[in-house]
Design an enzyme around this catalytic site. Structure first.
Site, short mmCIF file in Angstrom:
data_model
loop_
_atom_site.label_atom_id
_atom_site.label_comp_id
_atom_site.label_asym_id
_atom_site.label_seq_id
_atom_site.Cartn_x
_atom_site.Cartn_y
_atom_site.Cartn_z
N GLU A 176 1.14 -1.41 0.03
CA GLU A 176 0.08 0.08 0.27
C GLU A 176 1.17 1.02 -0.47
O GLU A 176 0.62 1.83 0.88
CB GLU A 176 -1.38 -0.12 0.57
N GLU A 374 -5.72 -8.52 -1.29
CA GLU A 374 -6.34 -7.93 0.19
C GLU A 374 -7.40 -7.68 -0.29
O GLU A 374 -8.21 -7.37 -0.81
CB GLU A 374 -5.73 -6.45 0.52
P1 P53 Z 1 -6.57 -2.50 9.86
C1 P53 Z 1 -6.03 1.63 6.33
C2 P53 Z 1 -6.94 1.54 5.00
C3 P53 Z 1 -6.48 0.28 4.14
C4 P53 Z 1 -6.19 -0.42 4.20
O1 P53 Z 1 -6.68 -2.61 7.60
C5 P53 Z 1 -5.42 -0.53 5.43
C6 P53 Z 1 -5.32 0.48 6.68
C7 P53 Z 1 -4.25 0.54 7.16
O2 P53 Z 1 -4.57 0.58 8.82
O3 P53 Z 1 -4.22 -1.18 5.79
C8 P53 Z 1 -4.12 -2.82 4.99
O4 P53 Z 1 -5.80 -3.95 10.11
C9 P53 Z 1 -2.97 -2.92 4.69
C10 P53 Z 1 -3.02 -4.62 6.15
C11 P53 Z 1 -4.28 -4.41 6.90
C12 P53 Z 1 -5.35 -4.39 6.53
O5 P53 Z 1 -5.47 -2.81 5.09
O6 P53 Z 1 -6.79 -1.75 10.24
O7 P53 Z 1 -2.16 -3.86 4.36
O8 P53 Z 1 -2.09 -4.10 6.34
O9 P53 Z 1 -4.10 -5.02 8.69
C13 P53 Z 1 -6.97 -4.30 7.36
O10 P53 Z 1 -8.30 -3.34 9.80
#
Ligand code: P53
Length: 476
Positions: A176, A374
């Site tokens: 990201e 993801e």
């Molecule tokens: P969490 C923000 C917005 C979209 C994706 O996020 C993001 C984030 C960072 O918080 O991160 C990605 O755990 C990232 C992962 C992360 C996952 O999305 O905040 O690549 O490391 O865990 C989900 O709910």
């Protein structure tokens, strides 16, 4: 074609710092994830100056994958996973980041992990830097502000490309990478180890740090190809989908600008050059950026093989009445509610069609294979007295998104490598540091306070996804 191609990489995704734990095992150095204390739903994580006593740092032990990977991989195999996306913790390989020689114990850990995956018929898909770097590089160099960090990253990348040649075929450079556009403290920190000093111009820092990372990424791509020409090396971008709030042209232009601002990193990584609007904007703002002619050659020669992306939610943009002519829109400050979409408990919109939109849009923009690395929803789960977890909400979310990705492939002709939903096993949330914000199809008995047996349990979604994989998406 009404079906996904054979060999489609069904899998699951995680990141080293969010599941391994073992933060001091095998000679590992302190990483920037190790100095992030736990936050909560809507409560930001505190970044401390080093590891301080009396603070709760959830990434230190996480779900102890470092010691339990063998049992977990057996579960992944039972699920039928073809691919497992994880990252290498840079600070296991170079504990400080600026050493000449790598740490053999760290390299050996990933040999064991990758061998175990391969023995179970699961392909490792590896991110070189997923929200982490050695903390020493922050203290001694100011993180990615400093060009010397490019060389340290290249040294690290070279070592792991050499070591795991033949074991790993799909790589990504930075997770990201566009997340830091938010200009917020957290975004800078996790992507780049940078916290703004008082009075510092965030745009100056963002564009310099971003440039340094892009040069490092392009160099890594070239080296990875030289070491093993069969390597597929991608970028990884957060798909920030921005709809216009109304059909007012100003709102549409604002949404367009938000998309441009979100994708300049992957534009450089995929197309080999900066978008025109950005160089013009940087000049207009009078930013003094160290962007050298030879860097531009590096960027041109280091384009990625595929575009990896995360997709969770969509956003909406509305122009302000006094919107400046630049229409710059980094960050989510102008995001407005979408009345057509439901939201998760953490306030993220649920928009499956947005995934098909993303797949079409990225194909039109980059003309490269895509990889959804993801996707998922964070939710609270409850364990019944019988030890079961009924999570129909998670199944509904994943089913709806898989339906759209299948349409994108079979109806729209999108070239899609695979689908690895986020947090296939419950892990530490990046944004909040919570355990109870769960994405997993496998439950881990540990809560926000850090209590629990760490026992793994299969959720209903586990059995559902197992069948999806077994039928290659024909039965959802
Ligand atoms: P969490 C923000 C917005 C979209 C994706 O996020 C993001 C984030 C960072 O918080 O991160 C990605 O755990 C990232 C992962 C992360 C996952 O999305 O905040 O690549 O490391 O865990 C989900 O709910």
């Amino acid at each position: 074609m009404t079906q996904l191609p054979e060999g489609f990489l069904w899998g699951g995704a995680v990141a080293a710092n969010q599941l391994e734990g073992g933060w001091q095992e095998g000679g590992k150095g302190v990483s920037i994830a190790d100095v992030m204390a736990a936050g909560g739903n809507g409560v930001p994580r505190e970044i401390t100056a080093g590891v301080l006593p009396g603070k709760n740092y959830p990434n230190h032990s996480a779900i102890d994958f470092y010691h339990r990977y063998d049992d977990d991989i057996a579960l992944f195999a039972e699920l039928g996973m073809k691919a497992f996306r994880t990252s290498i913790a840079w600070s296991r390989i170079f504990p400080l980041g600026d050493e000449d020689e790598p740490n053999e114990a760290g390299l050996a850990f990933y040999d064991r992990l990758f061998d175990d995956l391969i023995a179970h018929g699961i392909e490792p898909v590896i991110t070189l830097s997923h929200f982490e770097m050695p903390y020493h590089l922050v203290e001694a160099y100011g993180g990615w502000r400093d060009r010397r960090v490019i060389d340290f990253f290249v040294r690290y990348a070279t070592i792991v490309f050499q070591r795991y040649a033949g074991k790993v075929h799909h790589w990504m450079t930075f997770n990201e990478i566009n997340n830091q556009n938010g200009l917020g403290e957290g975004g800078f920190w996790t992507d780049s180890g940078v916290r703004l000093a008082p009075g510092e111009n965030p745009e100056q820092v963002l564009y310099q740090v971003g440039h340094n990372e892009l040069v490092a990424s392009a160099k890594a791509v070239q080296i990875g190809h030289a070491i093993d020409p069969t390597n597929q090396i991608g970028c990884m971008v957060s798909y920030g989908l921005a709809y216009a709030a109304t059909s007012a042209p100003k709102d549409a232009f604002k949404a367009l600008r938000a998309m441009q601002a979100n994708f300049w990193f992957s534009d450089v990584q995929s197309l080999g050059r900066y978008p025109a609007w950005l160089r013009r904007y940087q000049k207009q703002q009078g930013l003094e950026l160290d962007i050298r002619p030879e860097d531009l050659v590096t960027l041109e020669n280091g384009t990625v093989d595929y575009v990896g992306f995360s997709y969770y939610a969509s956003g909406v943009r509305k122009a302000a009445p006094d919107e400046p002519d630049t229409f710059m829109a980094r960050g989510d400050d102008t995001n407005v509610e979408n009345p057509y979409l439901d939201k998760t408990d953490w306030g993220w919109s649920i928009d499956p069609l947005g995934l098909r939109y993303a797949l079409n849009w990225l194909t039109d923009r980059y003309h490269k294979p895509l990889f959804i690395v993801e996707n998922g929803m964070g939710a609270l789960d409850t364990v019944t007295a019988a030890g079961e977890i009924h999570d129909p909400y998670r199944i509904a979310y994943l089913r709806a998104h898989i339906e759209e990705l299948i349409k994108a492939v079979t109806l729209d002709g999108v070239d899609l490598i695979g689908y690895t939903p986020w947090g296939i096993i419950d892990l530490v949330s990046a944004g909040s540091g919570q355990m109870d914000k769960r994405y997993g199809l496998i439950y881990v008995d540990k809560n926000d306070a850090g209590d629990g047996t760490l026992k793994r349990l299969k959720k209903d979604s586990f059995y559902w996804y197992q069948h999806v994989i077994a039928t290659n998406g024909a039965e959802l």
